[in-house]
Design a protein around this motif. Structure first.
Motif: not given
Length: 300
Positions: A139-165
């Motif tokens: 899910s977008e929420e799960n991808l956001h969590r992974i990119f934010g926690m494990y990748g420590e990416l500042q724009n994790a939310k945007t990245l997750a939305k881009t992938v899901v779209t």
């Protein structure tokens, strides 16, 4: 052996184990076998070494030595297999975390942004979960969590939305496709660092690396003899923080627990103040050494 993987801080790791010739030791990240070879060199005829690795590719590096036992398993099963091979208690445990050079260099394994291949990233090739599954089904929420926690990416939310779209149109199968899809999320001039963080996040999730590390650390305290050594080398802050906290407090978060008399209730004492890092000379020869942090603890 070096063509497979060049061990980082090899001499420092071996010295940290304070090897006894008749002792029992565990190398929980066998890989290219560089550390194991040096441990065997320091052991006498009565010594013993177990080597853990979940990647079947490493079998080519297993030494023909009666003192060595290869365990084709993730180190999260440390205690079970040490018990199976009647190797409890042990005198020292070495963990060199992270991905081997061999895994990065095998294009088809999907670990490296340098190549195009299927989104895989499994250290254990028989595992079901791949990076492709994560990218296409989480899910977008799960991808956001992974990119934010494990990748420590500042724009994790945007990245997750881009992938899901993007995957609404068609599934994302390869490294090249993923890179194309997320290119507008990447800050200019920071392409390599950003992609490395994205890949780190996916790899950690695919291999459940942080969960496995925590299970391993807890079991290390049960497997080691009093006075035994725990030697762990990590390559990013998420791993190092877990190792540092566990050595300092016997737990991964919160404060150290105390007994009735106010004494610290923790299984280890740190041997060195802070983490040991590689020399400038080694970093010049092996760039992977730049981010390595070595921590040493002795079992109480």
């Amino acid at each position: 052996m070096n063509s497979y993987h060049t061990p980082v801080m090899l001499q420092e790791c071996i010295e940290a184990l304070a090897i006894k010739p008749d002792g029992t030791y565990v190398d929980v990240t066998f890989g290219g076998g560089g550390h194991s070879k040096q441990i065997l060199n320091a052991l006498g005829d009565g010594g013993r070494l177990l080597g853990f690795d979940q990647d079947e590719d490493v079998k080519q590096n297993v030494p023909n030595d009666a003192r060595f036992t290869f365990v084709e398993q993730n180190f999260r099963y440390l205690k079970n297999y040490c018990r199976l091979y009647e190797a409890i208690p042990v005198d020292g445990i070495l963990a060199d975390l992270g991905v081997s050079s061999h895994q990065f260099d095998q294009a088809e394994r999907g670990f490296s942004v340098r190549f195009d291949a299927d989104l895989d990233m499994r250290m254990n090739k028989s595992s079901d979960l791949t990076a492709k599954t994560i990218i296409n089904t989480y899910s977008e929420e799960n991808l956001h969590r992974i990119f934010g926690m494990y990748g420590e990416l500042q724009n994790a939310k945007t990245l997750a939305k881009t992938v899901v779209t993007s995957r609404l149109n068609q599934s994302i199968e390869t490294i090249a496709e993923l890179k194309t899809i997320i290119q507008n999320c990447i800050p200019k001039g920071k392409e390599n660092k950003y992609l490395a963080q994205v890949f780190q996040a996916l790899r950690i999730e695919v291999n459940q690396e942080l969960e496995a590390l925590q299970e391993f650390l807890l079991q290390s305290a049960e497997v080691l003899i009093s006075g035994g050594r725990l030697v762990v080398m990590s390559y990013h802050s998420l791993e190092d923080r877990l190792v540092k906290n566990f050595i300092a407090k016997g737990k991964f978060r919160g404060e150290v627990e105390k007994d009735f008399f106010g004494n610290d209730q923790k299984p280890f004492d740190a041997v060195s103040r802070g983490a040991i890092t590689a020399s400038e000379e080694e970093i010049k020869l092996n760039n992977r050494a730049r981010s390595a942090k070595l921590r040493i603890a002795v079992k109480r």
